[in-house]
Design an enzyme around this catalytic site. Structure first.
Site, PDB file in Angstrom:
ATOM      1  CB  ILE A  56      12.996  89.846 -36.668  1.00  0.00           C
ATOM      2  CG1 ILE A  56      13.168  89.957 -38.183  1.00  0.00           C
ATOM      3  CG2 ILE A  56      14.361  89.678 -35.999  1.00  0.00           C
ATOM      4  CD1 ILE A  56      13.845  91.235 -38.638  1.00  0.00           C
ATOM      5  CG  ASN A  96       4.693  95.920 -39.736  1.00  0.00           C
ATOM      6  OD1 ASN A  96       5.492  95.175 -39.184  1.00  0.00           O
ATOM      7  ND2 ASN A  96       3.389  95.705 -39.694  1.00  0.00           N
ATOM      8  N   GLY A  97       7.862  97.187 -39.494  1.00  0.00           N
ATOM      9  CA  GLY A  97       9.042  97.017 -38.642  1.00  0.00           C
ATOM     10  C   GLY A  97       9.804  95.717 -38.784  1.00  0.00           C
ATOM     11  CG  ASP A  98       9.100  92.849 -35.819  1.00  0.00           C
ATOM     12  OD1 ASP A  98       8.009  93.130 -36.340  1.00  0.00           O
ATOM     13  OD2 ASP A  98       9.207  92.453 -34.642  1.00  0.00           O
ATOM     14  CD  GLU A  99       4.246  91.619 -38.322  1.00  0.00           C
ATOM     15  OE1 GLU A  99       3.510  92.111 -39.206  1.00  0.00           O
ATOM     16  OE2 GLU A  99       3.813  91.197 -37.241  1.00  0.00           O
TER      17      GLU A  99
END
Length: 199
Positions: A56, A96-99
């Protein structure tokens, strides 16, 4: 003997081990296990697989301006789009976070991948409404194919990540399919960055 509590505990432990707690998508561990199975199957059947890395582009902007709770809502929004678009036996996972990772199995050619990615982008680029405000979301995707760009998970993931880095460096909001010269360009960029830091 009533083993309901024991079974519930086993279910919760399984969920913690294999699923992302925020989106309920498969996590990295489950992706690795399932992709290894798909690679073995593709090898036996002489099939192709596409590994897509999705990042993202503007999650940090949302987190910094609206707070991490809003960022979490955006991640759930993206996860819902992917869950709606990508059906079994294809795979989706939050890394993870935005992946996120998308695995397309039994791919016939590059055009199949491009059509699938464009379909995902069609939904991702629609306005995301939060508290009556519209936000336009963009994402960058890198694609690596089995067996052309790697025959194991680690290589496919690295090459898809390199392709995603390439699109990030060229304006974001798009996709790129891995080529061997990307690796050299990325390595040169890392070396240059290290040299600048040393300077």
């Amino acid at each position: 003997t009533d083993i309901t509590e024991q079974m519930n505990l086993q279910y919760r432990l399984h969920s913690l081990a294999y699923y992302d707690s925020l989106t309920q998508l498969p996590n990295r561990t489950m992706l690795e296990e399932e992709l290894n199975k798909q690679i073995k199957q593709a090898q036996e059947r002489k099939q192709k697989i596409a590994f897509i890395y999705l990042d993202i582009d503007n999650l940090k902007y949302i987190n910094d301006t609206l707070g991490h709770a809003s960022g979490d809502k955006l991640i759930i929004h993206i996860a819902n789009i992917l869950s709606y678009q990508i059906k079994s036996p294809n795979l989706i996972a939050r890394l993870n976070g935005d992946e996120f990772a998308i695995v397309l199995v039994n791919v016939q050619n590059v055009n199949d991948i491009i059509l699938e990615i464009n379909r995902i982008f069609e939904y991702l680029r629609r306005p995301w409404i939060l508290d009556k405000q519209e936000f336009y979301i963009s994402a960058s995707m890198g694609v690596a194919m089995y067996p052309e760009h790697g025959t194991d998970l680690t290589t496919l993931r690295q090459n898809a990540d390199t392709a995603m880095f390439h699109i990030k460096e060229n304006g974001k909001d798009g996709f790129s399919i891995f080529t061997s010269d990307m690796r050299e360009k990325t390595w040169n960029y890392i070396q240059m960055s290290n040299q600048l830091r040393a300077a």
